[in-house]
Motif scaffolding. Structure first.
Motif, mmCIF file in Angstrom:
data_model
loop_
_atom_site.group_PDB
_atom_site.id
_atom_site.type_symbol
_atom_site.label_atom_id
_atom_site.label_comp_id
_atom_site.label_asym_id
_atom_site.label_seq_id
_atom_site.Cartn_x
_atom_site.Cartn_y
_atom_site.Cartn_z
ATOM 1 N N CYS A 362 0.844 -1.199 0.000
ATOM 2 C CA CYS A 362 0.000 0.000 0.000
ATOM 3 C C CYS A 362 0.884 1.256 0.000
ATOM 4 O O CYS A 362 1.300 1.719 -1.045
ATOM 5 N N CYS A 365 -0.171 6.286 2.871
ATOM 6 C CA CYS A 365 0.058 7.311 3.892
ATOM 7 C C CYS A 365 1.488 7.834 3.922
ATOM 8 O O CYS A 365 1.774 8.842 4.576
ATOM 9 N N CYS A 420 -4.927 7.183 5.971
ATOM 10 C CA CYS A 420 -5.105 5.737 5.746
ATOM 11 C C CYS A 420 -6.578 5.428 5.473
ATOM 12 O O CYS A 420 -7.418 5.595 6.353
HETATM 13 S S1 SF4 Z 1 -1.197 2.444 7.366
HETATM 14 FE FE1 SF4 Z 1 -2.887 2.387 5.918
HETATM 15 S S2 SF4 Z 1 -2.320 3.846 4.284
HETATM 16 FE FE2 SF4 Z 1 -0.481 3.409 5.466
HETATM 17 S S3 SF4 Z 1 0.523 1.793 4.325
HETATM 18 FE FE3 SF4 Z 1 -0.734 0.818 5.934
HETATM 19 S S4 SF4 Z 1 -2.695 0.393 4.973
HETATM 20 FE FE4 SF4 Z 1 -1.631 1.833 3.648
#
Ligand code: SF4
Ligand code: SF4
Length: 440
Positions: A362, A365, A420
């Motif tokens: 992901c 953020c 997030c």
């Molecule tokens: S905290 Fe949320 S936005 Fe950040 S990398 Fe993990 S899943 Fe993705």
């Protein structure tokens, strides 16, 4: 309650509750000793084989993902049980993974095995370098040819288009040393990794020159995995899967918080609030255990793995096998179906507890962090510690993160959390990950 019962209950909860489902790290010995303990002589075997896309190779539905160096007898037992897909990389154990595979495949019918290795490349890595490094892989594997060479963690479309790679592949194929090519990606270290993952893997599919992909896919992370799987099906590209168990062993969150307090570590109000939030989720996990009357910590993991195995677009699910116990417990899933009750469990988990899972690949953020903390990478290492039972490996990887200001999160208001989309309480998880990955 007797003392033993208290201890058993404690052990059960410790290995189950909130994240339930860490893979067993115990168990050495062999099947025979395990059989004696259990009074059974049934050995798990591969029960299902799938065609690996256009390669036409009939692969076992469960493969060996050797991101670490496994003992040769463990690999041997897997091959004896019918596993015929082996995923390794130049980087795994700095070549030691390939060497242990070489020992395990000695004397076997090479044509019955499909071996994939991977090289990290840039968009300008030269043909000569690729050729040299590939031949070293070949030497370490002590084999005449490699079935598939993947670009390891391709970081951009430009890497896929590196003409030197395609020239090297042409030469290696002409020499009979290589049969197919592929690409893996689980996000980059910084930025919108999810976008990168989708872009790179879709780019590889469109490119047309890659035969096999290694994709992140699990019941909490269906996107972009399912789109990629569909696209692969249309182009007859083989799909192999990693990161299939998104459920970590987070139960010790409560214990760790208490430990921090005992050690006299300062916990300010803001941080304490984060811990309280995590503790609340931990309590929900305990409720989950009771509601479904789970007999052991592996039930939800098995359901998670079956979810992937039951997708008809998946050719191979690569799993980490640390020991004979892992073989016994996971190989038995080959060819099995996800039951209705298991679907319920996964749905319940997805709705109530999925916020504990920082999605692989992901990184949404990360761009909001003023300290450039590689959030997703750290949580991935934490996942190795939890769900893969690879504690030492996870700690080494964490120690290798250069320039990391590990104290930054303690002083921060948790800016990253606001961006997030999955509501992951990641500030608290990062602080606990730092504690765990540095002290164990
Ligand atoms: S905290 Fe949320 S936005 Fe950040 S990398 Fe993990 S899943 Fe993705
Ligand atoms: S808590 Fe603050 S310092 Fe830590 S990763 Fe998030 S934004 Fe960065």
């Amino acid at each position: 309650m007797k003392k033993n019962e208290v201890l058993n209950r404690r052990n059960f909860i410790k290995t189950s509750a909130i994240g339930m489902v860490g893979l067993s790290v115990s168990g050495s010995g062999n099947f025979a000793s395990e059989e004696n303990k259990k009074g059974t002589s049934v050995k798990p075997r591969i029960k299902k084989f799938n065609i690996l896309g256009r390669t036409g190779f009939k692969v076992s539905d469960i493969g060996i993902g050797t991101s670490r160096v496994y003992p040769v007898p463990v690999i041997t037992a897997l091959l004896d049980a019918g596993v015929n897909y082996i995923d390794t990389a130049e980087r795994y154990g700095r070549g030691a993974s390939e060497k242990s595979i070489a020992q395990a495949i000695k004397g076997r019918d090479r044509k019955s095995l499909f071996i994939t290795t991977k090289l990290h490349l840039t968009e300008t890595t030269s043909t000569e370098e690729i050729d040299k490094r590939f031949n070293k892989c070949l030497g370490r594997l002590e084999t005449d040819y490699i079935d598939c060479l993947m670009i390891h963690g391709a970081s951009s479309l430009a890497v896929l288009k590196n003409k030197n790679f395609h020239l090297a592949v042409k030469k290696l194929k002409a020499e009979g040393k290589l049969r197919f090519t592929g690409v893996s990606n689980h996000g980059t270290r910084f930025g919108r990794s999810e976008d990168v993952m989708k872009k790179v893997l879709m780019g590889a599919i469109d490119d047309g020159r890659f035969d096999v992909l290694l994709v992140v896919y699990n019941f909490l992370k269906r996107d972009p995995g399912e789109k990629i799987l569909e696209a692969c099906k249309k182009k007859n590209i083989g799909v192999t899967i990693m990161k299939s168990n998104p459920v970590g062993r987070y139960f010790d969150i409560k214990e760790r918080i208490e430990q921090l307090k005992k050690e006299g570590k300062e916990i300010d109000t803001r941080t304490k609030n984060y811990y309280d939030r995590l503790k609340e989720t931990a309590s929900r996990a305990e409720f989950f255990i009771k509601k479904y009357n789970l007999e052991n910590s592996e039930e939800i993991r098995d359901a998670a793995l079956k979810f992937v195995l039951n997708n008809p677009n998946v050719s191979v699910l690569n799993l980490a096998f640390n020991n004979f116990d892992d073989i016994e417990k996971m190989l038995i899933l080959s060819g099995t179906k996800l039951s209705r009750t298991e679907k319920h469990k996964l749905n319940y988990y997805a709705h109530g507890l999925s916020e504990l899972y920082c999605r692989h690949g992901c990184g949404i953020c990360e761009s909001s962090c003023p300290e450039n903390i590689p959030v997703n990478t750290i949580m991935r290492y934490n996942h190795y510690f939890d769900a893969n039972g690879s504690e030492k490996f996870a700690m080494q990887k964490y120690a290798g993160l250069s320039g990391l200001n590990s104290d930054a999160c303690k002083k921060c208001s948790g800016i990253c959390e606001r961006s997030c989309p999955f509501n992951v309480p990641v500030k608290g998880l990062l602080i606990l990950a730092d504690h765990r990955l540095t002290l164990g």
